[in-house]
Scaffold this active site. Structure first.
Site, mmCIF file in Angstrom:
data_model
loop_
_atom_site.group_PDB
_atom_site.id
_atom_site.type_symbol
_atom_site.label_atom_id
_atom_site.label_comp_id
_atom_site.label_asym_id
_atom_site.label_seq_id
_atom_site.Cartn_x
_atom_site.Cartn_y
_atom_site.Cartn_z
ATOM 1 N N VAL A 66 149.062 92.718 54.009
ATOM 2 C CA VAL A 66 148.719 91.639 54.943
ATOM 3 C C VAL A 66 149.992 90.986 55.475
ATOM 4 C CG1 VAL A 66 146.472 91.193 53.870
ATOM 5 C CG2 VAL A 66 148.482 89.965 53.030
ATOM 6 N N ASP A 67 151.150 91.645 55.253
ATOM 7 C CA ASP A 67 152.437 91.003 55.555
ATOM 8 C C ASP A 67 152.944 91.243 56.973
ATOM 9 O OD1 ASP A 67 153.513 93.637 55.446
ATOM 10 O OD2 ASP A 67 154.107 93.397 53.349
ATOM 11 N N CYS A 73 138.278 80.260 60.492
ATOM 12 C CA CYS A 73 137.434 79.202 59.937
ATOM 13 C C CYS A 73 136.625 79.774 58.771
ATOM 14 C CB CYS A 73 136.503 78.692 61.038
ATOM 15 S SG CYS A 73 135.301 77.508 60.422
ATOM 16 N N HIS A 87 143.027 94.916 55.197
ATOM 17 C CA HIS A 87 142.805 93.641 54.497
ATOM 18 C C HIS A 87 143.242 92.423 55.308
ATOM 19 C CE1 HIS A 87 142.871 95.981 50.410
ATOM 20 N NE2 HIS A 87 141.746 96.133 51.076
HETATM 21 P P1 OAD Z 1 149.701 97.336 43.816
HETATM 22 O O1 OAD Z 1 150.567 96.209 43.390
HETATM 23 O O2 OAD Z 1 148.420 97.556 43.074
HETATM 24 O O3 OAD Z 1 150.512 98.700 43.712
HETATM 25 C C1 OAD Z 1 151.800 98.844 44.235
HETATM 26 C C2 OAD Z 1 152.218 100.287 44.032
HETATM 27 O O4 OAD Z 1 153.496 100.440 44.643
HETATM 28 C C3 OAD Z 1 152.376 100.705 42.575
HETATM 29 O O5 OAD Z 1 151.725 101.956 42.364
HETATM 30 C C4 OAD Z 1 153.885 100.850 42.392
HETATM 31 O O6 OAD Z 1 154.230 101.896 41.481
HETATM 32 C C5 OAD Z 1 154.316 101.218 43.802
HETATM 33 N N1 OAD Z 1 155.707 100.876 44.151
HETATM 34 C C6 OAD Z 1 156.481 99.881 43.684
HETATM 35 N N2 OAD Z 1 157.689 99.883 44.286
HETATM 36 C C7 OAD Z 1 157.676 100.902 45.182
HETATM 37 C C8 OAD Z 1 158.609 101.428 46.125
HETATM 38 N N3 OAD Z 1 159.821 100.895 46.279
HETATM 39 N N4 OAD Z 1 158.222 102.482 46.882
HETATM 40 C C9 OAD Z 1 157.003 103.053 46.730
HETATM 41 N N5 OAD Z 1 156.083 102.606 45.857
HETATM 42 C C10 OAD Z 1 156.397 101.548 45.099
HETATM 43 O O7 OAD Z 1 149.440 97.161 45.382
HETATM 44 P P2 OAD Z 1 148.331 97.825 46.313
HETATM 45 O O8 OAD Z 1 148.027 99.225 45.915
HETATM 46 O O9 OAD Z 1 148.762 97.556 47.712
HETATM 47 O O10 OAD Z 1 143.969 93.518 47.921
HETATM 48 O O11 OAD Z 1 147.068 96.930 46.011
HETATM 49 C C11 OAD Z 1 145.912 97.172 46.756
HETATM 50 C C12 OAD Z 1 145.180 95.895 47.024
HETATM 51 O O12 OAD Z 1 144.950 95.217 45.797
HETATM 52 C C13 OAD Z 1 145.940 94.872 47.849
HETATM 53 O O13 OAD Z 1 145.780 95.064 49.225
HETATM 54 C C14 OAD Z 1 145.314 93.583 47.421
HETATM 55 C C15 OAD Z 1 145.339 93.844 45.935
HETATM 56 O O14 OAD Z 1 144.606 93.132 45.141
HETATM 57 C C16 OAD Z 1 143.460 92.335 48.283
HETATM 58 O O15 OAD Z 1 144.107 91.304 48.274
HETATM 59 C C17 OAD Z 1 142.026 92.412 48.699
#
Ligand code: OAD
Length: 247
Positions: A103-104, A127, A119
């Site tokens: 969302v960044d 609102c 997301h």
């Molecule tokens: P996560 O924090 O669950 O996962 C981040 C992933 O990035 C992990 O598998 C890390 O190993 C990997 N990682 C870390 N550093 C990295 C790098 N430099 N290069 C590549 N990979 C790296 O985040 P998301 O999978 O985005 O949803 O989480 C999914 C959703 O869960 C988010 O959109 C959010 C969250 O809760 C909502 O807010 C609805």
């Protein structure tokens, strides 16, 4: 870094590429991921205490302030080499769709054009009562501020747990995933559905599946190519391996 020749060839010959990104692609910009045990965004809080409609009803001030903090954090960072490599990949592939769970807004700031935000986006506000986008409101000191139209509370325009994705957004992501020939899953823990199902849908339709992540995820066992490491290193290397752009 040596990359598998078959992967480089598959990308060079690809007509349609889909990329799914998660918090990991922004980690090298200085935005914490969600699930890192020590520094992740959820480390001190449970997601359901901050990122659900129930949490907002219970304590709108805390939720608003948490997002205000993230908004300010994101405003201070820059897109990194991983975001930039995806801009270059978009230029080189006939059909390219970037699906992000982030969302960044860093993909758009880097210059990516075809971005599906599953997301929502932290920089937008809507609102809580009516769901309509709100750009301007009066700062009265009340937190969260009030909707100028209906007086309801304002909230960030992001998708919380227990909420539906914005209408049509997932359908677009699914259609792109089902018709691509290469699917890259980058920096996502592949745990949150429905996003996590997209790579498997692509796989079922015959796409070459690639994961870029320093760690294993539930997707790892299914991929054709696992590139272990930070996206900001691997993606630029992949772009270099593709060779000079034609035309
Ligand atoms: P996560 O924090 O669950 O996962 C981040 C992933 O990035 C992990 O598998 C890390 O190993 C990997 N990682 C870390 N550093 C990295 C790098 N430099 N290069 C590549 N990979 C790296 O985040 P998301 O999978 O985005 O949803 O989480 C999914 C959703 O869960 C988010 O959109 C959010 C969250 O809760 C909502 O807010 C609805």
């Amino acid at each position: 870094m040596t990359l598998p020749n078959e992967l480089v060839r598959a990308l060079q010959q690809s007509r349609s590429v889909v990329v799914l990104t998660g918090a990991g692609i922004s980690a090298e910009s200085g935005v914490p991921t969600f699930r890192d045990a020590q520094t992740g965004l959820w480390a001190q809080f449970k997601p359901e205490d901050l990122a659900t409609p129930e949490a907002f009803r219970r304590n709108p001030k805390v939720v608003w302030e948490w997002y205000a903090w993230r908004r300010q954090l994101v405003a201070q960072v820059e897109p990194n080499a991983g975001h930039r490599a995806l801009v270059e990949l978009e230029r080189r592939v006939p059909q390219f769709t970037l699906i992000t769970q982030n969302v960044d807004g860093l993909h758009q700031r880097a210059g990516s054009r075809s971005v599906i935000e599953l997301h929502g986006n932290l920089t937008r506000t809507k609102c809580f009562e009516e769901g309509a986008a709100v750009d301007h409101w009066e700062e009265t000191g009340e937190v969260p501020p009030r909707c100028p139209r209906c007086g309801g509370r304002l909230r960030p325009d992001v998708v919380w747990f227990n909420e539906m994705l914005p209408p049509g957004v997932f359908e677009c992501a699914l259609a792109a995933s089902r018709s691509c020939d290469v699917f890259l899953s980058i920096g996502t823990s592949a745990l949150v559905h429905p996003a996590a199902s997209l790579p498997l849908d692509a796989l079922k339709r015959g796409a070459t599946l690639v994961e870029i992540n320093p760690d294993d995820t539930p997707l790892t066992a299914h991929v054709h190519f696992r590139l272990r490491g930070p996206a900001g290193v691997i993606l630029p290397a992949l772009l270099r391996a593709l060779g000079p752009a034609s035309g």
